[in-house]
Design a protein around this motif. Sequence first.
Motif, PDB file in Angstrom:
ATOM      1  N   ILE A  21       0.837  -1.199   0.000  1.00  0.00           N
ATOM      2  CA  ILE A  21       0.000   0.000   0.000  1.00  0.00           C
ATOM      3  C   ILE A  21       0.872   1.250   0.000  1.00  0.00           C
ATOM      4  O   ILE A  21       0.650   2.192  -0.772  1.00  0.00           O
ATOM      5  CB  ILE A  21      -0.945  -0.023   1.217  1.00  0.00           C
ATOM      6  CG1 ILE A  21      -1.922  -1.187   1.091  1.00  0.00           C
ATOM      7  CG2 ILE A  21      -1.685   1.300   1.353  1.00  0.00           C
ATOM      8  CD1 ILE A  21      -2.691  -1.492   2.347  1.00  0.00           C
ATOM      9  N   ALA A  22       1.883   1.255   0.862  1.00  0.00           N
ATOM     10  CA  ALA A  22       2.783   2.410   0.931  1.00  0.00           C
ATOM     11  C   ALA A  22       3.508   2.624  -0.393  1.00  0.00           C
ATOM     12  O   ALA A  22       3.675   3.769  -0.844  1.00  0.00           O
ATOM     13  CB  ALA A  22       3.794   2.218   2.058  1.00  0.00           C
ATOM     14  N   ASP A  23       3.920   1.542  -1.038  1.00  0.00           N
ATOM     15  CA  ASP A  23       4.634   1.657  -2.313  1.00  0.00           C
ATOM     16  C   ASP A  23       3.761   2.278  -3.400  1.00  0.00           C
ATOM     17  O   ASP A  23       4.253   2.985  -4.286  1.00  0.00           O
ATOM     18  CB  ASP A  23       5.108   0.282  -2.778  1.00  0.00           C
ATOM     19  CG  ASP A  23       6.243  -0.269  -1.921  1.00  0.00           C
ATOM     20  OD1 ASP A  23       6.882   0.522  -1.196  1.00  0.00           O
ATOM     21  OD2 ASP A  23       6.472  -1.495  -1.964  1.00  0.00           O
ATOM     22  N   GLN A  24       2.453   2.006  -3.343  1.00  0.00           N
ATOM     23  CA  GLN A  24       1.536   2.568  -4.336  1.00  0.00           C
ATOM     24  C   GLN A  24       1.301   4.064  -4.111  1.00  0.00           C
ATOM     25  O   GLN A  24       1.043   4.805  -5.058  1.00  0.00           O
ATOM     26  CB  GLN A  24       0.204   1.816  -4.296  1.00  0.00           C
ATOM     27  CG  GLN A  24       0.309   0.346  -4.663  1.00  0.00           C
ATOM     28  CD  GLN A  24       0.880   0.138  -6.047  1.00  0.00           C
ATOM     29  OE1 GLN A  24       0.347   0.640  -7.039  1.00  0.00           O
ATOM     30  NE2 GLN A  24       1.969  -0.601  -6.137  1.00  0.00           N
ATOM     31  N   ILE A  25       1.381   4.484  -2.861  1.00  0.00           N
ATOM     32  CA  ILE A  25       1.129   5.890  -2.532  1.00  0.00           C
ATOM     33  C   ILE A  25       2.389   6.746  -2.636  1.00  0.00           C
ATOM     34  O   ILE A  25       2.328   7.933  -2.977  1.00  0.00           O
ATOM     35  CB  ILE A  25       0.528   5.987  -1.106  1.00  0.00           C
ATOM     36  CG1 ILE A  25      -0.839   5.293  -1.065  1.00  0.00           C
ATOM     37  CG2 ILE A  25       0.407   7.443  -0.640  1.00  0.00           C
ATOM     38  CD1 ILE A  25      -1.416   5.137   0.339  1.00  0.00           C
ATOM     39  N   SER A  26       3.537   6.147  -2.399  1.00  0.00           N
ATOM     40  CA  SER A  26       4.784   6.916  -2.282  1.00  0.00           C
ATOM     41  C   SER A  26       5.134   7.788  -3.493  1.00  0.00           C
ATOM     42  O   SER A  26       5.734   8.866  -3.307  1.00  0.00           O
ATOM     43  CB  SER A  26       5.961   5.989  -1.953  1.00  0.00           C
ATOM     44  OG  SER A  26       6.166   5.053  -2.990  1.00  0.00           O
ATOM     45  N   PRO A  27       4.769   7.408  -4.740  1.00  0.00           N
ATOM     46  CA  PRO A  27       5.146   8.277  -5.865  1.00  0.00           C
ATOM     47  C   PRO A  27       4.538   9.678  -5.800  1.00  0.00           C
ATOM     48  O   PRO A  27       5.053  10.595  -6.453  1.00  0.00           O
ATOM     49  CB  PRO A  27       4.620   7.518  -7.092  1.00  0.00           C
ATOM     50  CG  PRO A  27       4.562   6.095  -6.659  1.00  0.00           C
ATOM     51  CD  PRO A  27       4.187   6.137  -5.220  1.00  0.00           C
ATOM     52  N   VAL A  28       3.465   9.857  -5.048  1.00  0.00           N
ATOM     53  CA  VAL A  28       2.814  11.174  -5.023  1.00  0.00           C
ATOM     54  C   VAL A  28       2.984  11.885  -3.680  1.00  0.00           C
ATOM     55  O   VAL A  28       2.306  12.874  -3.406  1.00  0.00           O
ATOM     56  CB  VAL A  28       1.313  11.066  -5.368  1.00  0.00           C
ATOM     57  CG1 VAL A  28       1.138  10.691  -6.826  1.00  0.00           C
ATOM     58  CG2 VAL A  28       0.600  10.074  -4.461  1.00  0.00           C
ATOM     59  N   ILE A  29       3.888  11.413  -2.839  1.00  0.00           N
ATOM     60  CA  ILE A  29       4.147  12.119  -1.580  1.00  0.00           C
ATOM     61  C   ILE A  29       4.634  13.530  -1.892  1.00  0.00           C
ATOM     62  O   ILE A  29       5.539  13.730  -2.709  1.00  0.00           O
ATOM     63  CB  ILE A  29       5.169  11.359  -0.723  1.00  0.00           C
ATOM     64  CG1 ILE A  29       4.543  10.045  -0.215  1.00  0.00           C
ATOM     65  CG2 ILE A  29       5.638  12.210   0.459  1.00  0.00           C
ATOM     66  CD1 ILE A  29       5.487   9.156   0.555  1.00  0.00           C
ATOM     67  N   ASP A  30       4.010  14.500  -1.262  1.00  0.00           N
ATOM     68  CA  ASP A  30       4.302  15.917  -1.536  1.00  0.00           C
ATOM     69  C   ASP A  30       5.476  16.385  -0.677  1.00  0.00           C
ATOM     70  O   ASP A  30       5.329  16.692   0.509  1.00  0.00           O
ATOM     71  CB  ASP A  30       3.063  16.760  -1.241  1.00  0.00           C
ATOM     72  CG  ASP A  30       3.203  18.190  -1.743  1.00  0.00           C
ATOM     73  OD1 ASP A  30       4.349  18.663  -1.885  1.00  0.00           O
ATOM     74  OD2 ASP A  30       2.168  18.840  -1.975  1.00  0.00           O
ATOM     75  N   HIS A  31       6.660  16.455  -1.301  1.00  0.00           N
ATOM     76  CA  HIS A  31       7.868  16.837  -0.574  1.00  0.00           C
ATOM     77  C   HIS A  31       8.039  18.349  -0.441  1.00  0.00           C
ATOM     78  O   HIS A  31       9.024  18.817   0.117  1.00  0.00           O
ATOM     79  CB  HIS A  31       9.101  16.226  -1.245  1.00  0.00           C
ATOM     80  CG  HIS A  31       9.100  14.726  -1.196  1.00  0.00           C
ATOM     81  ND1 HIS A  31       8.764  13.944  -2.280  1.00  0.00           N
ATOM     82  CD2 HIS A  31       9.373  13.865  -0.177  1.00  0.00           C
ATOM     83  CE1 HIS A  31       8.842  12.665  -1.951  1.00  0.00           C
ATOM     84  NE2 HIS A  31       9.199  12.589  -0.679  1.00  0.00           N
ATOM     85  N   THR A  32       7.081  19.101  -0.957  1.00  0.00           N
ATOM     86  CA  THR A  32       7.156  20.559  -0.800  1.00  0.00           C
ATOM     87  C   THR A  32       6.604  21.003   0.555  1.00  0.00           C
ATOM     88  O   THR A  32       6.709  22.168   0.909  1.00  0.00           O
ATOM     89  CB  THR A  32       6.362  21.273  -1.910  1.00  0.00           C
ATOM     90  OG1 THR A  32       4.957  21.002  -1.747  1.00  0.00           O
ATOM     91  CG2 THR A  32       6.817  20.809  -3.284  1.00  0.00           C
ATOM     92  N   LYS A  33       6.013  20.069   1.294  1.00  0.00           N
ATOM     93  CA  LYS A  33       5.417  20.399   2.589  1.00  0.00           C
ATOM     94  C   LYS A  33       6.014  19.519   3.678  1.00  0.00           C
ATOM     95  O   LYS A  33       6.637  18.492   3.397  1.00  0.00           O
ATOM     96  CB  LYS A  33       3.900  20.244   2.525  1.00  0.00           C
ATOM     97  CG  LYS A  33       3.244  21.235   1.553  1.00  0.00           C
ATOM     98  CD  LYS A  33       1.746  21.072   1.524  1.00  0.00           C
ATOM     99  CE  LYS A  33       1.084  22.202   0.727  1.00  0.00           C
ATOM    100  NZ  LYS A  33       1.546  22.248  -0.660  1.00  0.00           N
TER     101      LYS A  33
END
Length: 247
Positions: free
Chosen positions: A181-193
């Motif tokens: 689940i984490a691997d599927q979400i990780s590409p869109v983690i917002d690193h600007t915040k």
Amino acid sequence: MNSDSVAGAPRSAESQPARRSLLRGALTGAAALGAGLTVGASPATAAPKSRPRPATPGEALRELAAGNARWRTFREKHPDETRTVRQELVTGQHPFALVLGCIDSRVPPELVFDQGLGDLMTVRSAGEVLDEAVLGSVAYGVLELDIPLVLVLGHQSCGAVRAAVEAEESGERLPAHIQYIADQISPVIDHTKEGDARIDATIDANVRLVSSRLAAEPDLAAKVASGDLAIVGARYELTNQLVHRIA
């Protein structure tokens, strides 16, 4: 949903007779095998529409918006729970929307949209994450039951998104299948915040990602292009129970 959430939408695409016949035949066979386990059961295929149902994406969106307005103002109707409706649904179903939501116990789609039996097809996975079973379930609703609307519903304070963000930050692997689940979400983690703002922004980004992946599926894309289907991303706020559209 508020006014900027569920406006304008498309209409329906071409069927694929051979494949649909094959699938319906398989479902009928499965129903026959299970007949001994239930009383008076019938295959859950499309039924004659004896009740008026939203037939277009726009109508379906408006119905969901109206239901959410009732829910958040404590004016629920709890529709389609009568004896008559239950009897009608024995012979089949004709849901007007499919909601792909999270497994979170605080966001049950039928309650959030004040809908009843036979109104919604719901598919739920942590963080609305896609896999073959989820994709197949969505495809079945759209291609076999001609559902005109797929709503991808994220929500405030999503634990799956939080787990993905915190796992990336710590570098630790999550147990068992939770890492998938984490691997599927990780590409869109917002690193600007940072902090909770990162989690909150990633919730929205994940809804957009899932919506775009569904829209890229060829069979679903054809229905969208023909105007028969809308795939819409939305978010539920736990604080005020509002569902609003995510562009």
